[in-house]
Design a protein around this motif. Structure first.
Motif, PDB file in Angstrom:
ATOM      1  N   GLN A  41      44.689  80.797  65.954  1.00 51.94           N
ATOM      2  CA  GLN A  41      43.861  81.807  65.302  1.00 51.94           C
ATOM      3  C   GLN A  41      42.364  81.561  65.450  1.00 51.94           C
ATOM      4  N   LEU A  42      41.949  80.331  65.628  1.00 50.19           N
ATOM      5  CA  LEU A  42      40.519  80.025  65.706  1.00 50.19           C
ATOM      6  C   LEU A  42      40.090  79.482  67.062  1.00 50.19           C
ATOM      7  N   ASP A  43      40.990  79.552  68.042  1.00 50.18           N
ATOM      8  CA  ASP A  43      40.685  79.186  69.432  1.00 50.18           C
ATOM      9  C   ASP A  43      40.217  77.746  69.604  1.00 50.18           C
ATOM     10  N   TYR A  44      40.686  76.848  68.755  1.00 53.57           N
ATOM     11  CA  TYR A  44      40.436  75.429  68.972  1.00 53.57           C
ATOM     12  C   TYR A  44      41.291  74.949  70.140  1.00 53.57           C
ATOM     13  N   SER A  45      40.771  73.988  70.879  1.00 51.20           N
ATOM     14  CA  SER A  45      41.588  73.295  71.865  1.00 51.20           C
ATOM     15  C   SER A  45      42.549  72.351  71.154  1.00 51.20           C
ATOM     16  N   TRP A  46      43.735  72.160  71.733  1.00 50.27           N
ATOM     17  CA  TRP A  46      44.684  71.225  71.125  1.00 50.27           C
ATOM     18  C   TRP A  46      44.129  69.804  71.116  1.00 50.27           C
ATOM     19  N   VAL A  47      43.100  69.564  71.927  1.00 44.37           N
ATOM     20  CA  VAL A  47      42.459  68.251  71.967  1.00 44.37           C
ATOM     21  C   VAL A  47      41.709  67.963  70.672  1.00 44.37           C
ATOM     22  N   ASP A  48      41.192  69.002  70.026  1.00 46.40           N
ATOM     23  CA  ASP A  48      40.247  68.833  68.922  1.00 46.40           C
ATOM     24  C   ASP A  48      40.828  69.029  67.527  1.00 46.40           C
ATOM     25  N   VAL A  49      42.076  69.464  67.428  1.00 42.72           N
ATOM     26  CA  VAL A  49      42.560  69.908  66.109  1.00 42.72           C
ATOM     27  C   VAL A  49      43.016  68.779  65.188  1.00 42.72           C
ATOM     28  N   HIS A  50      43.364  67.620  65.738  1.00 40.00           N
ATOM     29  CA  HIS A  50      43.948  66.568  64.896  1.00 40.00           C
ATOM     30  C   HIS A  50      42.988  66.127  63.796  1.00 40.00           C
ATOM     31  N   GLU A  51      41.751  65.848  64.170  1.00 35.95           N
ATOM     32  CA  GLU A  51      40.787  65.359  63.180  1.00 35.95           C
ATOM     33  C   GLU A  51      40.477  66.417  62.128  1.00 35.95           C
TER      34      GLU A  51
END
Length: 231
Positions: free
Chosen positions: A88-98
């Motif tokens: 929904q917010l176009d984050y990369s899967w690289v950045d979502v964990h934190e």
């Protein structure tokens, strides 16, 4: 009311139990949460006094049913948030964990429900990790295996990848390795490299990275395109 730190410890113990079984050693928890052994010992004692873990001296700890329920709720929040941020917010899967680590402690049950409904109540997060259901029942056992355990000639489908190392995720993204990707194992070198073929292109992965990629056997009648589409 539990603190964010307490929930982080319960989630860490849950992860370790899922990966290595019980009991979980204090040293393993310390490595997982990046704290000193005395700090971990103090927190474990606190959690034990609250009935959230059982502790056996010199052996380790194990979540109680109550502790597991709390851990599953935090895990559900985390993985739903990762899915929400990417879809929904176009984050990369690289950045979502934190981001999910920060938010998971502070969302209401109503917000969680609305996110789940918006996403169609997904079964897995962007990295392939299963999302506990709203009833917080324990997840089924993991039937996947590490990619590093396979031999040349094996064809497998990626089920999950580790979500905590941004550099590693970026590396896998560049290599085209995501949940649902069909991978042919080409060669396993004795010096620690695993060569795989993805859609005709070969990639060499360090054994340490291949060990974090969880896979399942690919069906004989499934083409690479079919494998990707049913992720």
């Amino acid at each position: 009311m539990l603190s964010d730190a307490m929930e982080d410890y319960l989630k860490a113990i849950y992860r370790l139990q899922s990966e290595t079984g019980t009991p979980v050693s204090t040293s393993a928890i310390a490595e997982e949460v990046e704290k000193t052994a005395p700090t971990v010992t103090s927190m474990v004692q606190n959690l034990a006094e609250r009935g959230l873990v059982e502790r056996e001296k010199y052996k380790g700890v194990e979540l109680t049913p109550e502790g597991e329920t709390v851990a599953l709720e935090v895990v559900r929040h985390h993985r739903l948030l990762e899915a929400y941020l990417t879809e929904q917010l176009d984050y990369s899967w690289v950045d979502v964990h934190e981001e999910a680590d920060t938010l998971e402690h502070h969302i209401s049950e109503e917000f969680e429900q609305r996110v789940a409904e918006m996403l169609g109540d997904p079964d897995v997060d962007p990295h392939g990790d299963p999302i506990p259901g709203a009833d917080l029942r324990p997840l089924d056992g993991d039937e996947t295996t590490p990619l590093s355990d396979h031999d040349a000639g094996d064809r497998v489908v990626v089920s999950r990848v580790r979500d905590r190392d941004e550099a590693e995720l970026a590396y896998l993204d560049d290599a085209g390795i995501r949940p649902g990707t069909v991978v042919d194992v080409v060669n396993v070198a004795p010096f620690g490299m695993v060569t795989v073929r993805i859609d005709g292109d070969e990639q060499s992965l360090p054994e340490a990275v291949a060990r974090t990629i969880r896979v399942r056997p690919a069906r004989a009648d499934r083409t690479p395109t079919e494998g990707v589409s049913d992720a």
